[in-house]
Design a protein around this motif. Structure first.
Motif, PDB file in Angstrom:
ATOM      1  N   UNK A  48       7.254  50.169  66.435  1.00 22.43           N
ATOM      2  CA  UNK A  48       7.342  48.704  66.464  1.00 22.43           C
ATOM      3  C   UNK A  48       6.580  48.117  65.270  1.00 22.43           C
ATOM      4  N   UNK A  49       7.186  47.149  64.622  1.00 25.67           N
ATOM      5  CA  UNK A  49       6.627  46.638  63.357  1.00 25.67           C
ATOM      6  C   UNK A  49       5.185  46.121  63.464  1.00 25.67           C
ATOM      7  N   UNK A  50       4.864  45.439  64.549  1.00 24.51           N
ATOM      8  CA  UNK A  50       3.505  44.886  64.637  1.00 24.51           C
ATOM      9  C   UNK A  50       2.455  45.992  64.556  1.00 24.51           C
ATOM     10  N   UNK A  51       2.782  47.181  65.033  1.00 19.10           N
ATOM     11  CA  UNK A  51       1.788  48.260  65.056  1.00 19.10           C
ATOM     12  C   UNK A  51       1.504  48.804  63.661  1.00 19.10           C
ATOM     13  N   UNK A  52       2.416  48.548  62.733  1.00 21.01           N
ATOM     14  CA  UNK A  52       2.256  49.093  61.383  1.00 21.01           C
ATOM     15  C   UNK A  52       1.899  48.021  60.363  1.00 21.01           C
ATOM     16  N   UNK A  53       2.533  46.845  60.505  1.00 21.52           N
ATOM     17  CA  UNK A  53       2.392  45.838  59.456  1.00 21.52           C
ATOM     18  C   UNK A  53       1.689  44.571  59.914  1.00 21.52           C
ATOM     19  N   UNK A  54       1.231  44.571  61.140  1.00 21.66           N
ATOM     20  CA  UNK A  54       0.362  43.481  61.594  1.00 21.66           C
ATOM     21  C   UNK A  54       0.998  42.112  61.643  1.00 21.66           C
ATOM     22  N   UNK A  55       2.333  42.064  61.849  1.00 19.80           N
ATOM     23  CA  UNK A  55       2.983  40.739  61.945  1.00 19.80           C
ATOM     24  C   UNK A  55       2.640  40.179  63.333  1.00 19.80           C
ATOM     25  N   UNK A  56       1.598  39.341  63.354  1.00 21.79           N
ATOM     26  CA  UNK A  56       1.030  38.879  64.628  1.00 21.79           C
ATOM     27  C   UNK A  56       0.288  37.573  64.405  1.00 21.79           C
ATOM     28  N   UNK A  57       0.381  36.681  65.354  1.00 18.44           N
ATOM     29  CA  UNK A  57      -0.427  35.446  65.303  1.00 18.44           C
ATOM     30  C   UNK A  57      -0.936  35.131  66.706  1.00 18.44           C
TER      31      UNK A  57
ATOM     32  N   UNK B 217      11.240  49.970  63.650  1.00 18.20           N
ATOM     33  CA  UNK B 217      11.681  50.458  62.335  1.00 18.20           C
ATOM     34  C   UNK B 217      10.542  50.367  61.348  1.00 18.20           C
ATOM     35  N   UNK B 218      10.473  51.348  60.439  1.00 23.46           N
ATOM     36  CA  UNK B 218       9.321  51.406  59.543  1.00 23.46           C
ATOM     37  C   UNK B 218       9.539  50.710  58.199  1.00 23.46           C
ATOM     38  N   UNK B 219      10.707  50.126  58.001  1.00 15.14           N
ATOM     39  CA  UNK B 219      10.938  49.367  56.761  1.00 15.14           C
ATOM     40  C   UNK B 219      10.063  48.124  56.746  1.00 15.14           C
ATOM     41  N   UNK B 220       9.521  47.823  55.551  1.00 16.62           N
ATOM     42  CA  UNK B 220       8.685  46.618  55.471  1.00 16.62           C
ATOM     43  C   UNK B 220       9.567  45.410  55.237  1.00 16.62           C
ATOM     44  N   UNK B 221       9.847  44.706  56.307  1.00 13.91           N
ATOM     45  CA  UNK B 221      10.597  43.441  56.228  1.00 13.91           C
ATOM     46  C   UNK B 221      10.313  42.663  57.500  1.00 13.91           C
ATOM     47  N   UNK B 222      10.541  41.346  57.454  1.00 15.11           N
ATOM     48  CA  UNK B 222      10.226  40.568  58.664  1.00 15.11           C
ATOM     49  C   UNK B 222      11.054  41.053  59.849  1.00 15.11           C
ATOM     50  N   UNK B 223      10.386  41.127  60.971  1.00 20.35           N
ATOM     51  CA  UNK B 223      11.057  41.526  62.208  1.00 20.35           C
ATOM     52  C   UNK B 223      12.084  40.470  62.588  1.00 20.35           C
ATOM     53  N   UNK B 224      13.098  40.890  63.351  1.00 18.45           N
ATOM     54  CA  UNK B 224      14.066  39.910  63.882  1.00 18.45           C
ATOM     55  C   UNK B 224      13.830  39.687  65.367  1.00 18.45           C
ATOM     56  N   UNK B 225      12.934  40.495  65.930  1.00 18.21           N
ATOM     57  CA  UNK B 225      12.638  40.337  67.364  1.00 18.21           C
ATOM     58  C   UNK B 225      11.143  40.125  67.559  1.00 18.21           C
ATOM     59  N   UNK B 226      10.840  39.279  68.509  1.00 20.87           N
ATOM     60  CA  UNK B 226       9.435  38.928  68.740  1.00 20.87           C
ATOM     61  C   UNK B 226       9.153  38.780  70.226  1.00 20.87           C
ATOM     62  N   UNK B 227       7.890  38.927  70.555  1.00 20.21           N
ATOM     63  CA  UNK B 227       7.455  38.682  71.925  1.00 20.21           C
ATOM     64  C   UNK B 227       6.340  37.644  71.878  1.00 20.21           C
TER      65      UNK B 227
END
Ligand code: COI
Length: 358
Positions: A61-70, A148-158
């Protein structure tokens, strides 16, 4: 307005829950329910009130790798007539969306954000502490859930809101500050103003230094290592020659709602407010000269807490020896009594939570 789906198991759980009568501290207890909402296919799908529980995530999951979180921090207070009121929640909704834009995340429409906060507060009514100054602390947050491990903005969020019956953030009456002269928290054009986990993660190495030095909070300087920005989890203010000074907002400083509220209260009390640059070396000099009589931190969790000393890199401790914390304590009492409904505050500061019978 989109309805929050209320799960009966959540209602059963919260009905049985009682809060401790002892000192609550900050973030130690958590309500047995939470709000959850999923974003997919370009929109928010549904909002649920669920029993509190773990979130299952795929290891990629992207947040676990790239920290997309607020996240946000906000409070609900019990009023003398037992009504529950949120403190300036619209400000949190707006700041949440500012953070979302910077972190390439979808905004949560203000109405949905406020409704979700109101629903969790209404179902947690019995968990809102009774003592003045204590509150139900809400922690809304959003994480990137695409796999997915690609660095790009996620399309799904919680999007999640958890709630914690809380008291004082600091266990003492004042805080000792460690001046971080080496590392910096944020730089121009970066993410310093956003309430995102990375800013707090970046402060942890200095937190360890701070605690090892016998202090409580780290003070961050700007990238030139000269001017005060903020503390790790709160803003900074001080009284110089009877005027209230605080660093002016830039994109490296979190736009604190308590900061804004304290400045509004001070202006209302005819205290002169100066928002500008504060050089750390000038501040230490002004403390020595007795012109800076008080310094304090302010934030949602910490409210207002006086600073008793500043420890510098050269090992010198600068004590706030002239001050009695008069002005900061006055502003603190005022803010707490407005939040707790003991005193009338400015129009619109308290947002009523509609009672739900369940
Ligand atoms: C708050 O004050 O709400 C924060 O998010 C900062 C943290 C120290 C808890």
């Amino acid at each position: 307005m989109r309805k929050v789906e209320i799960h009966p198991e959540a209602v059963e759980r919260v009905k049985k829950y009682t809060i401790s009568d002892s000192v609550l501290g900050f973030g130690k207890y958590v309500a047995p329910i939470m709000i959850e909402a999923i974003y997919d296919n370009g929109q928010w799908q549904r909002f649920d009130l669920l029993p509190y529980g773990p979130i299952q995530l795929d290891p990629c999951t992207k947040v676990l790798h790239y920290g997309q979180e607020i996240f946000e921090g906000m409070k609900a207070f019990r009023q003398p007539n037992d009504e529950i009121k949120l403190f300036r929640p619209e400000m949190n909704a707006r700041r949440f969306n500012q953070s979302a834009r910077r972190m390439s995340m979808p905004e949560v429409p203000e109405e949905l954000f406020l409704n979700a906060c109101e629903v969790i507060c209404a179902y947690c009514k019995n968990l809102v502490p009774k003592r003045l100054g204590e509150s139900l602390y809400l922690r809304p947050f959003m994480i990137a859930t695409e796999v997915g491990l690609g660095i790009k903005p996620s399309k799904q969020f919680l999007f999640v809101i958890v709630a914690s019956p809380s008291g004082a953030y600091f266990s003492g009456d004042s805080v000792k500050v460690f001046i971080e002269r080496d590392d910096i928290r944020a730089a121009q054009g970066g993410i310093g103003f956003a309430k995102t986990g990375g800013n707090y993660a970046a402060s942890l190495q200095s937190y360890t230094k701070t605690i090892q030095a016998g202090c409580d909070q780290t003070m961050w300087l700007d990238s030139s290592h000269q001017y005060i920005e903020e503390m790790s989890g709160m803003n900074f203010m001080c009284i110089i020659d009877g005027e209230l000074h605080t660093p002016a907002l830039t994109d490296t400083i979190l736009d604190g709602i308590t900061r804004k509220s304290v400045l509004e209260l001070a202006r209302h009390e005819k205290i002169k407010v100066v928002e500008g640059k504060i050089a750390i070396d000038s501040l230490l000099q002004l403390i020595e000269e007795g012109r800076c009589t008080e310094a304090f931190v302010c934030g949602t969790a910490s409210v207002i807490c006086p600073i008793s000393s500043f420890l510098d890199k050269d090992g010198r401790t600068h004590y706030m020896k002239y001050g009695e914390g008069k002005m900061s304590m006055y502003l603190r009492e005022k803010l707490i009594s407005i939040q707790g409904g003991r005193e009338q505050g400015p129009e619109g500061w308290l947002y009523p939570v509609k009672d739900i019978h369940f």
